[in-house]
Design an enzyme around this catalytic site. Sequence first.
Site, PDB file in Angstrom:
ATOM      1  N   ARG A  93     -14.293  30.056 -15.671  1.00 13.67           N
ATOM      2  CA  ARG A  93     -13.621  28.813 -16.071  1.00 13.67           C
ATOM      3  C   ARG A  93     -12.307  29.109 -16.795  1.00 13.67           C
ATOM      4  NH1 ARG A  93     -17.880  25.576 -19.302  1.00 13.67           N
ATOM      5  NH2 ARG A  93     -16.104  24.182 -19.576  1.00 13.67           N
ATOM      6  N   GLN A 126     -12.683  16.014 -26.060  1.00 16.07           N
ATOM      7  CA  GLN A 126     -13.922  16.782 -25.874  1.00 16.07           C
ATOM      8  C   GLN A 126     -13.626  18.013 -25.022  1.00 16.07           C
ATOM      9  OE1 GLN A 126     -17.353  13.874 -24.862  1.00 16.07           O
ATOM     10  NE2 GLN A 126     -15.472  12.764 -24.397  1.00 16.07           N
ATOM     11  N   HIS A 156     -15.201  19.877 -29.269  1.00 19.98           N
ATOM     12  CA  HIS A 156     -16.175  20.804 -28.674  1.00 19.98           C
ATOM     13  C   HIS A 156     -15.663  22.236 -28.625  1.00 19.98           C
ATOM     14  CE1 HIS A 156     -18.305  17.178 -26.562  1.00 19.98           C
ATOM     15  NE2 HIS A 156     -18.589  17.265 -27.837  1.00 19.98           N
ATOM     16  N   GLY A 195     -11.281   9.350 -19.058  1.00 16.50           N
ATOM     17  CA  GLY A 195     -11.811  10.506 -18.334  1.00 16.50           C
ATOM     18  C   GLY A 195     -13.070  11.096 -18.927  1.00 16.50           C
ATOM     19  N   ALA A 246      -6.669   8.989 -14.282  1.00 14.12           N
ATOM     20  CA  ALA A 246      -5.834   9.094 -15.483  1.00 14.12           C
ATOM     21  C   ALA A 246      -4.401   9.505 -15.140  1.00 14.12           C
ATOM     22  CB  ALA A 246      -6.452  10.113 -16.443  1.00 14.12           C
TER      23      ALA A 246
HETATM   24  C1  BJW Z   1     -11.914  10.783 -14.177  1.00 14.62           C
HETATM   25  C2  BJW Z   1     -11.119  11.391 -13.199  1.00 14.62           C
HETATM   26  C3  BJW Z   1      -9.738  11.093 -13.207  1.00 14.62           C
HETATM   27  C4  BJW Z   1     -13.132  12.062 -12.907  1.00 14.62           C
HETATM   28  N1  BJW Z   1      -9.262  10.262 -14.152  1.00 14.62           N
HETATM   29  N2  BJW Z   1     -11.406   9.951 -15.093  1.00 14.62           N
HETATM   30  C5  BJW Z   1     -27.853  10.685 -29.268  1.00 14.62           C
HETATM   31  C6  BJW Z   1     -28.497  10.179 -28.147  1.00 14.62           C
HETATM   32  C7  BJW Z   1     -28.909  11.043 -27.118  1.00 14.62           C
HETATM   33  C8  BJW Z   1     -28.722  12.416 -27.200  1.00 14.62           C
HETATM   34  C9  BJW Z   1     -28.096  12.908 -28.305  1.00 14.62           C
HETATM   35  C10 BJW Z   1     -27.680  12.052 -29.326  1.00 14.62           C
HETATM   36  N3  BJW Z   1     -27.092  12.813 -30.281  1.00 14.62           N
HETATM   37  C11 BJW Z   1     -27.115  14.103 -29.886  1.00 14.62           C
HETATM   38  C12 BJW Z   1     -27.730  14.197 -28.694  1.00 14.62           C
HETATM   39  C13 BJW Z   1     -27.981  15.444 -27.929  1.00 14.62           C
HETATM   40  C14 BJW Z   1     -26.769  15.938 -27.150  1.00 14.62           C
HETATM   41  C15 BJW Z   1     -26.366  14.855 -26.152  1.00 14.62           C
HETATM   42  O1  BJW Z   1     -25.424  14.118 -26.335  1.00 14.62           O
HETATM   43  N4  BJW Z   1     -27.062  14.797 -25.041  1.00 14.62           N
HETATM   44  C16 BJW Z   1     -26.792  13.807 -23.999  1.00 14.62           C
HETATM   45  C17 BJW Z   1     -26.293  14.516 -22.740  1.00 14.62           C
HETATM   46  C18 BJW Z   1     -28.032  13.032 -23.751  1.00 14.62           C
HETATM   47  N5  BJW Z   1     -25.659  16.264 -28.046  1.00 14.62           N
HETATM   48  C19 BJW Z   1     -25.591  17.453 -28.615  1.00 14.62           C
HETATM   49  O2  BJW Z   1     -26.417  18.319 -28.409  1.00 14.62           O
HETATM   50  C20 BJW Z   1     -24.428  17.698 -29.554  1.00 14.62           C
HETATM   51  N6  BJW Z   1     -24.915  18.289 -30.734  1.00 14.62           N
HETATM   52  C21 BJW Z   1     -25.596  17.608 -31.645  1.00 14.62           C
HETATM   53  O3  BJW Z   1     -25.702  16.413 -31.610  1.00 14.62           O
HETATM   54  O4  BJW Z   1     -26.140  18.419 -32.608  1.00 14.62           O
HETATM   55  C22 BJW Z   1     -26.889  17.839 -33.682  1.00 14.62           C
HETATM   56  C23 BJW Z   1     -26.773  18.828 -34.795  1.00 14.62           C
HETATM   57  C24 BJW Z   1     -26.167  18.425 -35.970  1.00 14.62           C
HETATM   58  C25 BJW Z   1     -26.060  19.347 -37.016  1.00 14.62           C
HETATM   59  C26 BJW Z   1     -26.518  20.648 -36.849  1.00 14.62           C
HETATM   60  C27 BJW Z   1     -27.100  21.048 -35.670  1.00 14.62           C
HETATM   61  C28 BJW Z   1     -27.205  20.128 -34.620  1.00 14.62           C
HETATM   62  C29 BJW Z   1     -23.464  18.741 -28.996  1.00 14.62           C
HETATM   63  C30 BJW Z   1     -22.773  18.303 -27.759  1.00 14.62           C
HETATM   64  C31 BJW Z   1     -21.883  19.431 -27.243  1.00 14.62           C
HETATM   65  C32 BJW Z   1     -21.361  19.156 -25.858  1.00 14.62           C
HETATM   66  N7  BJW Z   1     -20.804  20.341 -25.326  1.00 14.62           N
HETATM   67  C33 BJW Z   1     -20.268  20.322 -23.971  1.00 14.62           C
HETATM   68  C34 BJW Z   1     -20.003  21.778 -23.525  1.00 14.62           C
HETATM   69  C35 BJW Z   1     -18.735  22.313 -24.178  1.00 14.62           C
HETATM   70  C36 BJW Z   1     -18.423  23.677 -23.688  1.00 14.62           C
HETATM   71  C37 BJW Z   1     -18.153  23.731 -22.205  1.00 14.62           C
HETATM   72  O5  BJW Z   1     -17.252  23.042 -21.709  1.00 14.62           O
HETATM   73  O6  BJW Z   1     -18.838  24.510 -21.561  1.00 14.62           O
HETATM   74  O7  BJW Z   1     -19.066  19.555 -23.947  1.00 14.62           O
HETATM   75  S1  BJW Z   1     -21.309  19.469 -22.826  1.00 14.62           S
HETATM   76  C38 BJW Z   1     -20.033  18.728 -21.902  1.00 14.62           C
HETATM   77  O8  BJW Z   1     -20.061  17.298 -22.049  1.00 14.62           O
HETATM   78  C39 BJW Z   1     -18.729  19.195 -22.561  1.00 14.62           C
HETATM   79  C40 BJW Z   1     -17.913  17.965 -22.526  1.00 14.62           C
HETATM   80  O9  BJW Z   1     -16.895  18.021 -23.525  1.00 14.62           O
HETATM   81  C41 BJW Z   1     -18.909  16.873 -22.772  1.00 14.62           C
HETATM   82  C42 BJW Z   1     -18.489  15.523 -22.310  1.00 14.62           C
HETATM   83  O10 BJW Z   1     -18.290  15.518 -20.943  1.00 14.62           O
HETATM   84  P1  BJW Z   1     -17.086  14.641 -20.341  1.00 14.62           P
HETATM   85  O11 BJW Z   1     -15.812  15.146 -20.849  1.00 14.62           O
HETATM   86  O12 BJW Z   1     -17.402  13.227 -20.536  1.00 14.62           O
HETATM   87  O13 BJW Z   1     -17.163  15.077 -18.789  1.00 14.62           O
HETATM   88  P2  BJW Z   1     -18.101  14.556 -17.625  1.00 14.62           P
HETATM   89  O14 BJW Z   1     -18.067  15.602 -16.567  1.00 14.62           O
HETATM   90  O15 BJW Z   1     -19.419  14.138 -18.136  1.00 14.62           O
HETATM   91  O16 BJW Z   1     -17.399  13.230 -17.114  1.00 14.62           O
HETATM   92  C43 BJW Z   1     -16.130  13.252 -16.512  1.00 14.62           C
HETATM   93  C44 BJW Z   1     -15.689  11.823 -16.332  1.00 14.62           C
HETATM   94  O17 BJW Z   1     -14.372  11.834 -15.825  1.00 14.62           O
HETATM   95  C45 BJW Z   1     -16.552  11.036 -15.322  1.00 14.62           C
HETATM   96  O18 BJW Z   1     -16.931   9.792 -15.902  1.00 14.62           O
HETATM   97  C46 BJW Z   1     -15.623  10.812 -14.136  1.00 14.62           C
HETATM   98  O19 BJW Z   1     -15.828   9.559 -13.488  1.00 14.62           O
HETATM   99  C47 BJW Z   1     -14.280  10.833 -14.817  1.00 14.62           C
HETATM  100  N8  BJW Z   1     -13.160  11.222 -13.965  1.00 14.62           N
HETATM  101  N9  BJW Z   1     -11.896  12.175 -12.417  1.00 14.62           N
HETATM  102  C48 BJW Z   1     -10.108   9.701 -15.060  1.00 14.62           C
HETATM  103  N10 BJW Z   1      -8.904  11.632 -12.307  1.00 14.62           N
END
Ligand code: BJW
Length: 244
Positions: free
Chosen positions: A60, A91, A109, A179, A223
Amino acid sequence: MAAARQVLVISGAGVSAESGIPTFRDAMQGLWSRYKPEDLATPAAFARQPEVVWQWYQWRRRLVVDAQPNPGHRALAGLQDCLPGMLLVTQNVDGLHQRAGSKDVIELHGNLFENQCSASDCRHMAPNTDLEATTPPLCPSCGALMRPGVVWFGEGLPEAALARARQAASGCQLLLSVGTSAVVYPAADLAWMVKRTGAVLVEINPETTPLTAVADFVFPGPAGEILPAILRALCPEPSDGAHT
Ligand code: BJW
């Protein structure tokens, strides 16, 4: 947006899609097609298979180094120049906003180009310098494996970054969600916080998300087209022609 004193933008992987960077939930390509990103972006995956996780991040990183910011990234940088109260929270871990000229970007992140010691009592940080290494380097401070300096599932977000983003969400008049699938917390909560304060919620995404139904305005498109159109509508063309 022109009337809002404080504008908060929260961006996700979709903004970088038009730079050729796969979104997080896109199907994985080539060698990586048998893995799900959700299964690799965890501390448990790194503990089990450090080389596999490391090589995924190295792949990546190389993709991002070869990519360029797109018109969406550049339009956000242009908007920041003409809306003094705008803050960009991302993010994304790819650094493309900064390469497009955005300033003071809050990275929720982490960053792909940093490494962090995997030992919980060390956490030494260092820039990643070798894009070809197939095994994680050792921590110069304690000798444990270094890992990518990003936030994995189950890990806390950087406290100062999250606190600033929450503060901005509580005081803004408009939040632009662009996005992002808006399913990963606590980042996704920022938009719901803003909704509760009665501020305006705007979404740019070609697909629907949990925010679409509650957003005040939805631009269901890429976007890289919508953001430059917003920039042209709101901000006078600078003399260097940067809008184009
Ligand atoms: C377009 C387009 C174009 C396409 N124009 N748009 C509450 C409820 C439920 C669960 C939880 C909660 N609180 C916490 C959780 C657990 C978990 C979580 O959220 N899980 C859910 C999946 C259910 N969260 C965590 O674990 C977080 N930690 C935490 O809460 O810890 C508690 C704690 C506190 C204190 C001490 C210890 C612990 C951490 C979350 C970390 C996320 N990390 C990642 C990986 C980063 C590294 C890497 O890149 O490898 O971050 S996961 C991944 O998702 C990455 C992204 O930043 C993040 C968001 O994704 P994003 O950016 O939205 O991408 P996509 O692919 O999902 O979507 C793309 C979008 O673009 C789509 O909608 C397309 O339609 C659109 N698109 N082309 C505009 N041209």
